[in-house]
Enzyme design. Structure first.
Site, PDB file in Angstrom:
ATOM      1  N   ASP A 172      28.532  -1.279 -21.274  1.00 45.64           N
ATOM      2  CA  ASP A 172      27.066  -1.307 -21.215  1.00 45.64           C
ATOM      3  C   ASP A 172      26.616  -0.688 -19.897  1.00 45.64           C
ATOM      4  O   ASP A 172      27.180  -0.970 -18.835  1.00 45.64           O
ATOM      5  CB  ASP A 172      26.588  -2.766 -21.327  1.00 45.64           C
ATOM      6  N   ASN A 180      15.511   4.081 -16.850  1.00 46.77           N
ATOM      7  CA  ASN A 180      14.496   4.740 -17.686  1.00 46.77           C
ATOM      8  C   ASN A 180      13.118   4.682 -17.024  1.00 46.77           C
ATOM      9  O   ASN A 180      12.397   5.677 -16.985  1.00 46.77           O
ATOM     10  CB  ASN A 180      14.390   4.032 -19.047  1.00 46.77           C
ATOM     11  N   HIS A 185      12.678   8.559 -19.828  1.00 50.57           N
ATOM     12  CA  HIS A 185      13.520   8.339 -21.007  1.00 50.57           C
ATOM     13  C   HIS A 185      14.421   9.542 -21.299  1.00 50.57           C
ATOM     14  O   HIS A 185      15.569   9.395 -21.746  1.00 50.57           O
ATOM     15  CB  HIS A 185      12.611   8.045 -22.205  1.00 50.57           C
ATOM     16  N   ASP A 189      18.357   9.567 -21.792  1.00 52.02           N
ATOM     17  CA  ASP A 189      19.121  10.129 -22.921  1.00 52.02           C
ATOM     18  C   ASP A 189      20.282  10.992 -22.409  1.00 52.02           C
ATOM     19  O   ASP A 189      21.396  10.930 -22.929  1.00 52.02           O
ATOM     20  CB  ASP A 189      18.216  10.983 -23.816  1.00 52.02           C
ATOM     21  N   GLU A 216      22.253   1.250 -25.402  1.00 49.60           N
ATOM     22  CA  GLU A 216      23.054   1.774 -24.277  1.00 49.60           C
ATOM     23  C   GLU A 216      24.391   1.068 -24.226  1.00 49.60           C
ATOM     24  O   GLU A 216      24.980   0.916 -23.167  1.00 49.60           O
ATOM     25  CB  GLU A 216      22.302   1.588 -22.959  1.00 49.60           C
TER      26      GLU A 216
HETATM   27  P1  GH3 Z   1      21.992  -4.727 -17.642  1.00 50.22           P
HETATM   28  O1  GH3 Z   1      22.572  -4.157 -16.398  1.00 50.22           O
HETATM   29  O2  GH3 Z   1      21.974  -6.221 -17.619  1.00 50.22           O
HETATM   30  O3  GH3 Z   1      22.637  -4.196 -18.855  1.00 50.22           O
HETATM   31  O4  GH3 Z   1      20.457  -4.305 -17.676  1.00 50.22           O
HETATM   32  P2  GH3 Z   1      19.765  -3.205 -18.587  1.00 50.22           P
HETATM   33  O5  GH3 Z   1      18.454  -2.867 -18.022  1.00 50.22           O
HETATM   34  O6  GH3 Z   1      20.694  -2.062 -18.776  1.00 50.22           O
HETATM   35  O7  GH3 Z   1      19.681  -3.959 -19.965  1.00 50.22           O
HETATM   36  P3  GH3 Z   1      18.504  -4.155 -20.974  1.00 50.22           P
HETATM   37  O8  GH3 Z   1      19.151  -4.643 -22.229  1.00 50.22           O
HETATM   38  O9  GH3 Z   1      17.413  -4.975 -20.375  1.00 50.22           O
HETATM   39  O10 GH3 Z   1      17.916  -2.711 -21.213  1.00 50.22           O
HETATM   40  C1  GH3 Z   1      18.527  -1.761 -22.016  1.00 50.22           C
HETATM   41  C2  GH3 Z   1      17.673  -0.537 -21.976  1.00 50.22           C
HETATM   42  O11 GH3 Z   1      18.308   0.543 -22.679  1.00 50.22           O
HETATM   43  C3  GH3 Z   1      16.341  -0.726 -22.616  1.00 50.22           C
HETATM   44  C4  GH3 Z   1      16.142   0.486 -23.489  1.00 50.22           C
HETATM   45  O12 GH3 Z   1      14.944   1.119 -23.258  1.00 50.22           O
HETATM   46  C5  GH3 Z   1      17.274   1.406 -23.105  1.00 50.22           C
HETATM   47  N1  GH3 Z   1      17.719   2.229 -24.212  1.00 50.22           N
HETATM   48  C6  GH3 Z   1      18.268   1.837 -25.377  1.00 50.22           C
HETATM   49  N2  GH3 Z   1      18.516   2.897 -26.171  1.00 50.22           N
HETATM   50  C7  GH3 Z   1      18.117   3.990 -25.490  1.00 50.22           C
HETATM   51  C8  GH3 Z   1      18.128   5.401 -25.783  1.00 50.22           C
HETATM   52  O13 GH3 Z   1      18.553   5.855 -26.844  1.00 50.22           O
HETATM   53  N3  GH3 Z   1      17.653   6.234 -24.827  1.00 50.22           N
HETATM   54  C9  GH3 Z   1      17.177   5.765 -23.634  1.00 50.22           C
HETATM   55  N4  GH3 Z   1      16.737   6.640 -22.740  1.00 50.22           N
HETATM   56  N5  GH3 Z   1      17.141   4.456 -23.354  1.00 50.22           N
HETATM   57  C10 GH3 Z   1      17.606   3.580 -24.243  1.00 50.22           C
HETATM   58 MG    MG Z   2      22.586  -3.719 -23.242  1.00 52.91          MG
HETATM   59 MG    MG Z   3      22.519  -2.375 -19.795  1.00 50.58          MG
END
Ligand code: GH3
Ligand code: MG
Ligand code: MG
Ligand code: MG
Length: 298
Positions: A172, A180, A185, A189, A216
């Site tokens: 992760d 982001n 964003h 990506d 992610e």
């Molecule tokens: P942690 O270190 O605890 O994992 O914190 P985090 O911020 O990474 O975790 P959280 O689950 O709060 O956030 C995950 C983020 O991933 C939120 C979402 O916008 C982003 N995300 C998910 N899929 C995509 C994608 O396809 N593209 C982009 N740019 N961002 C994405």
């Molecule tokens: Mg996550």
């Molecule tokens: Mg994360």
């Protein structure tokens, strides 16, 4: 525009092989085999788009070749067209019942054979494209979750029957939401694509699978790989991501982008369900996050 397609020609008669070669060599990449064992071997090695398969061969019959191809996961989907002097209706019905796309009888008309082959290969190209679209993640081009769930069940059972270890790691991206928010964003990506590439470099095709599990979060599945070796693979992944040197000023783990990995190595048993390994890896990941991120916990 398209990559040239490959045909495996299997025939014990030198004359037939050379007629087919002359007919097809300008349009396709050709591989030749003279007997059934060679055919099975070359099919698995080269994964041709079409196999033109003679029935009467000096060792095992073309029908047996087709049965063996169907038994193996790697060659199960390969398109086969019989091309044979066994011209009774029973033979033809039997050949088709084995899953062949076509049954061409000798003596054949060159133009007809060529047209039939072109048809099969057009369909095969569409089938391959659909399979790719259905199994790969569009952004990162690693396996998608749908495909991963299939692979997990298959490999879990394979390891159970071979009494081999199965290692799985969940990855992760650290503080990705903040990334982001800070960099946009689109940059996010790009990062997901880079992280997927780091995993693909660390987990070569021969030792396992990489999939995007959601958002992610990625998984690496390594059948037959020991705990020690899979941890080594994960250490390399963490290092490769850090070496990308993608700035991440909002991270508490480092001043560059990092990932956390939770993994587990099990010896699967046939009575068990594969979902437990996912829960264990997920828990290890959660612990890696809690322990400060940018690390592996197994
Ligand atoms: P942690 O270190 O605890 O994992 O914190 P985090 O911020 O990474 O975790 P959280 O689950 O709060 O956030 C995950 C983020 O991933 C939120 C979402 O916008 C982003 N995300 C998910 N899929 C995509 C994608 O396809 N593209 C982009 N740019 N961002 C994405
Ligand atoms: Mg996550
Ligand atoms: Mg994360
Ligand atoms: Mg023959």
């Amino acid at each position: 525009m398209f990559e040239q397609q490959t045909i495996l020609i299997v025939d014990d008669e030198w004359m037939d092989r050379s007629i087919l070669t002359e007919l097809l060599k300008n349009d396709y990449r050709l591989i030749l085999a003279k007997n059934g064992e060679q055919a099975v071997h070359k099919a698995a090695k080269y994964l041709p788009d079409l196999i033109l398969l003679d029935v009467v061969l000096p060792d095992i019959s073309g029908y047996e070749v087709q049965r063996r191809l169907r038994e193996q996961q790697r060659t199960r989907h390969l398109a086969v067209a019989f091309i044979t002097s066994q011209d009774s209706a029973d033979d033809e019905a039997y050949g088709i019942s084995l899953g062949a796309y076509d049954y061409i009888t000798k003596p054949f008309h060159l133009a007809v054979v060529k047209a039939r082959i072109a048809n099969i290969l057009r369909l095969e190209r569409q089938r391959a494209l659909l399979e790719k679209l259905a199994s790969l993640d569009g952004l990162t081009e690693v396996h998608n979750r749908r495909k991963f769930d299939e692979i997990l069940i298959e490999e879990f059972h394979r390891c159970a029957s071979w009494e081999a270890p199965l290692s799985m790691a969940m990855l992760d991206v650290d503080h990705f939401k903040a990334f982001n928010d800070c960099y946009g964003h689109g940059k996010g990506d790009d990062v997901l694509k880079l992280v997927a590439r780091c995993m693909r470099v660390s987990v070569p095709l021969s030792s396992g699978y990489v999939a995007r599990y959601g958002g992610e979060e990625f998984v690496m599945l390594m059948p037959g790989v020991s705990e020690q070796d899979s941890m080594g693979i994960c250490r390399q992944t963490i290092q490769l991501v850090q070496d990308l040197n993608v700035p991440h000023e909002k991270s508490t783990a480092a001043d560059v982008l990092t990932v956390s990995i939770g993994g587990v190595t099990v010896f699967p048993s046939l009575e068990e369900s594969p979902s437990r390994i996912l829960r264990q890896a997920d828990f290890a990941l959660y612990s890696a996050k809690k322990a400060g991120r940018n690390r592996i916990l197994w």
